[in-house]
Design an enzyme around this catalytic site. Structure first.
Site, PDB file in Angstrom:
ATOM      1  N   CYS A 167      -6.244  34.669 -22.825  1.00  0.00           N
ATOM      2  CA  CYS A 167      -6.196  33.953 -24.110  1.00  0.00           C
ATOM      3  C   CYS A 167      -4.789  33.749 -24.648  1.00  0.00           C
ATOM      4  O   CYS A 167      -4.012  34.671 -24.732  1.00  0.00           O
ATOM      5  CB  CYS A 167      -6.944  34.756 -25.162  1.00  0.00           C
ATOM      6  SG  CYS A 167      -8.409  35.515 -24.555  1.00  0.00           S
TER       7      CYS A 167
ATOM      8  N   HIS B 147     -13.802  47.314 -26.894  1.00  0.00           N
ATOM      9  CA  HIS B 147     -12.545  47.777 -26.292  1.00  0.00           C
ATOM     10  C   HIS B 147     -12.215  49.256 -26.439  1.00  0.00           C
ATOM     11  O   HIS B 147     -11.408  49.787 -25.683  1.00  0.00           O
ATOM     12  CB  HIS B 147     -11.351  46.959 -26.791  1.00  0.00           C
ATOM     13  CG  HIS B 147     -11.449  45.504 -26.466  1.00  0.00           C
ATOM     14  ND1 HIS B 147     -11.743  45.046 -25.209  1.00  0.00           N
ATOM     15  CD2 HIS B 147     -11.326  44.394 -27.236  1.00  0.00           C
ATOM     16  CE1 HIS B 147     -11.775  43.719 -25.217  1.00  0.00           C
ATOM     17  NE2 HIS B 147     -11.538  43.303 -26.433  1.00  0.00           N
TER      18      HIS B 147
ATOM     19  N   CYS C 147      -4.515  33.121 -34.339  1.00  0.00           N
ATOM     20  CA  CYS C 147      -5.561  34.059 -34.775  1.00  0.00           C
ATOM     21  C   CYS C 147      -4.909  35.080 -35.706  1.00  0.00           C
ATOM     22  O   CYS C 147      -3.738  35.424 -35.535  1.00  0.00           O
ATOM     23  CB  CYS C 147      -6.141  34.771 -33.551  1.00  0.00           C
ATOM     24  SG  CYS C 147      -7.496  35.901 -33.939  1.00  0.00           S
TER      25      CYS C 147
ATOM     26  N   CYS D 154      -5.164  41.793 -32.688  1.00  0.00           N
ATOM     27  CA  CYS D 154      -5.402  42.736 -31.578  1.00  0.00           C
ATOM     28  C   CYS D 154      -4.121  42.860 -30.750  1.00  0.00           C
ATOM     29  O   CYS D 154      -3.518  41.853 -30.369  1.00  0.00           O
ATOM     30  CB  CYS D 154      -6.546  42.258 -30.697  1.00  0.00           C
ATOM     31  SG  CYS D 154      -8.094  42.052 -31.578  1.00  0.00           S
TER      32      CYS D 154
ATOM     33  N   ASN E 129      -5.691  41.566 -18.880  1.00  0.00           N
ATOM     34  CA  ASN E 129      -4.647  40.728 -18.298  1.00  0.00           C
ATOM     35  C   ASN E 129      -3.310  41.079 -18.927  1.00  0.00           C
ATOM     36  O   ASN E 129      -3.237  41.261 -20.138  1.00  0.00           O
ATOM     37  CB  ASN E 129      -4.919  39.251 -18.618  1.00  0.00           C
ATOM     38  CG  ASN E 129      -5.924  38.639 -17.675  1.00  0.00           C
ATOM     39  OD1 ASN E 129      -5.826  38.775 -16.461  1.00  0.00           O
ATOM     40  ND2 ASN E 129      -6.907  37.970 -18.231  1.00  0.00           N
TER      41      ASN E 129
ATOM     42  N   CYS F  21     -14.864  27.683 -21.808  1.00  0.00           N
ATOM     43  CA  CYS F  21     -14.461  28.640 -22.826  1.00  0.00           C
ATOM     44  C   CYS F  21     -13.571  27.912 -23.829  1.00  0.00           C
ATOM     45  O   CYS F  21     -12.491  27.462 -23.474  1.00  0.00           O
ATOM     46  CB  CYS F  21     -13.710  29.780 -22.146  1.00  0.00           C
ATOM     47  SG  CYS F  21     -13.009  30.960 -23.299  1.00  0.00           S
TER      48      CYS F  21
ATOM     49  N   GLU G  97      -6.151  25.671 -26.205  1.00  0.00           N
ATOM     50  CA  GLU G  97      -6.436  25.726 -24.785  1.00  0.00           C
ATOM     51  C   GLU G  97      -7.909  25.985 -24.525  1.00  0.00           C
ATOM     52  O   GLU G  97      -8.601  26.615 -25.306  1.00  0.00           O
ATOM     53  CB  GLU G  97      -5.575  26.783 -24.107  1.00  0.00           C
ATOM     54  CG  GLU G  97      -5.508  28.047 -24.905  1.00  0.00           C
ATOM     55  CD  GLU G  97      -4.453  28.988 -24.393  1.00  0.00           C
ATOM     56  OE1 GLU G  97      -3.447  28.546 -23.848  1.00  0.00           O
ATOM     57  OE2 GLU G  97      -4.681  30.195 -24.536  1.00  0.00           O
TER      58      GLU G  97
ATOM     59  N   CYS H 264      -3.660  40.996 -27.157  1.00  0.00           N
ATOM     60  CA  CYS H 264      -4.043  39.590 -27.033  1.00  0.00           C
ATOM     61  C   CYS H 264      -2.882  38.659 -27.378  1.00  0.00           C
ATOM     62  O   CYS H 264      -2.171  38.880 -28.360  1.00  0.00           O
ATOM     63  CB  CYS H 264      -5.234  39.321 -27.959  1.00  0.00           C
ATOM     64  SG  CYS H 264      -5.785  37.619 -27.947  1.00  0.00           S
TER      65      CYS H 264
HETATM   66  N1  SAH Z   1     -11.865  36.680 -31.338  1.00  0.00           N
HETATM   67  C1  SAH Z   1     -13.000  36.760 -30.482  1.00  0.00           C
HETATM   68  C2  SAH Z   1     -13.022  35.717 -29.383  1.00  0.00           C
HETATM   69  C3  SAH Z   1     -11.735  35.413 -28.688  1.00  0.00           C
HETATM   70  S1  SAH Z   1     -11.030  36.648 -27.648  1.00  0.00           S
HETATM   71  C4  SAH Z   1     -13.130  38.140 -29.918  1.00  0.00           C
HETATM   72  O1  SAH Z   1     -12.279  38.981 -30.177  1.00  0.00           O
HETATM   73  O2  SAH Z   1     -14.118  38.419 -29.249  1.00  0.00           O
HETATM   74  C5  SAH Z   1     -12.085  36.621 -26.248  1.00  0.00           C
HETATM   75  C6  SAH Z   1     -12.085  37.891 -25.445  1.00  0.00           C
HETATM   76  O3  SAH Z   1     -10.868  38.027 -24.691  1.00  0.00           O
HETATM   77  C7  SAH Z   1     -12.176  39.121 -26.317  1.00  0.00           C
HETATM   78  O4  SAH Z   1     -13.058  40.052 -25.759  1.00  0.00           O
HETATM   79  C8  SAH Z   1     -10.763  39.622 -26.259  1.00  0.00           C
HETATM   80  O5  SAH Z   1     -10.697  40.942 -26.621  1.00  0.00           O
HETATM   81  C9  SAH Z   1     -10.380  39.328 -24.827  1.00  0.00           C
HETATM   82  N2  SAH Z   1      -8.944  39.390 -24.550  1.00  0.00           N
HETATM   83  C10 SAH Z   1      -7.907  39.184 -25.376  1.00  0.00           C
HETATM   84  N3  SAH Z   1      -6.728  39.386 -24.760  1.00  0.00           N
HETATM   85  C11 SAH Z   1      -7.026  39.727 -23.498  1.00  0.00           C
HETATM   86  C12 SAH Z   1      -6.243  40.066 -22.363  1.00  0.00           C
HETATM   87  N4  SAH Z   1      -4.915  40.108 -22.409  1.00  0.00           N
HETATM   88  N5  SAH Z   1      -6.896  40.382 -21.209  1.00  0.00           N
HETATM   89  C13 SAH Z   1      -8.251  40.354 -21.161  1.00  0.00           C
HETATM   90  N6  SAH Z   1      -9.035  40.034 -22.181  1.00  0.00           N
HETATM   91  C14 SAH Z   1      -8.432  39.734 -23.356  1.00  0.00           C
END
Ligand code: SAH
Length: 346
Positions: free
Chosen positions: A333, A216, A113, A117, A290, A106, A93, A120
């Protein structure tokens, strides 16, 4: 034998491909311009190549295509989310956000992945595979063919770009190339969850690309609870990699900090964050998290978000609170892909 994917080749590599095909080297530049500047999708559009050469290219090489499975538009803010399907049936996406100065895309760097995390959606099913540089480019070119040049690119979609480091660098080389798309490095932002070794390697390249680090949480134990990568590279290691990056590049790092109720939004968390930022040329980007299906999490209310922000500001930390774009279209994401897979499973 599978056909040569021309979009994945640097100009120099393309020269070798042409030589191997028994053609003159200078053809490579012509083809490179067609692919990256004019972003054509067929050989017949390459009007400065002879018909026999076009036929030869057709039989032995290919310009890869992606299929747009679905486009969702948030009519309030103009955000668009594309669900793409690649040749092997995998989904990725891409989100296009519209700002006053132009649009930003983006892109995803992997299918799934493996960073794990907990907040995510991209990581729920683990890593399926890396995306190639061409597949990263295609996510952008498809949008540009439809709605014109984009102003900037952020590698913040699905996946961890530093876990797919060589293809990420190839992508940068291709999109940056003056005879190609010629997108300036300052218009590119890469985001990592904190692979400290790679941050240092990247620093050594001394590019002008913007670096964002998903922090975070600035308390080691708490960070490790929500980001497994923190067990491999603890906060001290991460901070010293960031210091190294700043000293090598003289560039500011953006730390992304997701506000998750009761997990990252307490004042003791803010204190830890202030401590982490000490001595670093940085900016904090607060992101109200989110909600994601299957993940029990929500952002704190507005009042608490602003309290957190004000607290950092008072401590002299440059901070912004990100407004949420694409709320109406599951723009967090990994959400759209996950939905699609669930639909396909039924
Ligand atoms: N793996 C990389 C890039 C992809 S994630 C990274 O971790 O930076 C891109 C951003 O979206 C990261 O800051 C991630 O922590 C954030 N992200 C992931 N899930 C999210 C969610 N549910 N709400 C808001 N941001 C989120």
């Amino acid at each position: 034998m599978s056909k040569i994917n021309l979009l994945n080749y640097t100009l120099m590599e393309l020269e070798d491909v042409l030589t191997e095909l028994g053609e003159k080297k200078f053809r490579a530049l012509q083809i490179f311009e067609w692919l990256h500047q004019k972003q054509v999708t067929s050989f017949d559009e390459m009007s400065n190549l002879s018909k026999p050469l076009r036929e030869k290219l057709k039989s032995q090489t290919q310009i890869p295509q992606i299929e747009v499975v679905r486009t969702q538009t948030d009519h309030q803010d103009g955000t668009q989310k594309m669900l793409y399907r690649f040749g092997d049936g995998e989904y990725a996406e891409t989100v296009k956000m519209v700002y006053e100065h132009g649009s930003s895309v983006c892109i995803s760097s992997q299918i799934g992945c493996r960073m794990g995390c907990t907040f995510c959606a991209s990581t729920l099913g683990g890593l399926n595979r890396n995306l190639s540089a061409a597949e990263m480019l295609m996510q952008i070119y498809e949008i540009e063919r439809n709605s014109g040049p984009v102003h900037s690119v952020v590698i913040m979609g699905m996946g961890e770009p530093f876990d797919n480091y060589s293809e990420f660098l190839r992508f940068v080389e291709l999109i940056n190339h003056p005879h190609g798309r010629n997108l300036g490095s300052r218009h590119i932002t890469v985001s990592t969850c904190g692979l400290a070794d790679k941050i240092k390697e990247f620093a050594d390249l001394k590019t002008q690309i913007n670096l964002a680090v998903s922090l975070h949480q600035a308390r080691q134990e708490k960070r490790a609870e929500i980001m497994p990568i923190a067990r491999k590279y603890d906060l001290e290691t991460l901070k010293s990699a960031c210091q190294y990056y700043i000293s090598k590049t003289n560039r500011r790092i953006t730390f992304e900090y997701g506000l998750i109720e009761n997990k990252t939004d307490q004042m003791v968390d803010a204190d830890a964050l202030i401590g982490f930022c000490k001595g670093l040329l940085c900016h904090i980007n607060l992101i109200p998290i989110n909600p994601v299906a299957d993940r029990n999490q929500k952002a704190p209310d507005k009042k608490r978000q602003y309290a957190f922000k004000n607290y950092l500001e008072k401590a002299g930390i440059p901070v912004s609170l990100r407004r949420t774009l694409g709320k109406n279209i599951d723009a967090a994401c990994g959400q759209l892909r996950k939905k699609e897979e669930e639909i396909c499973k039924q």
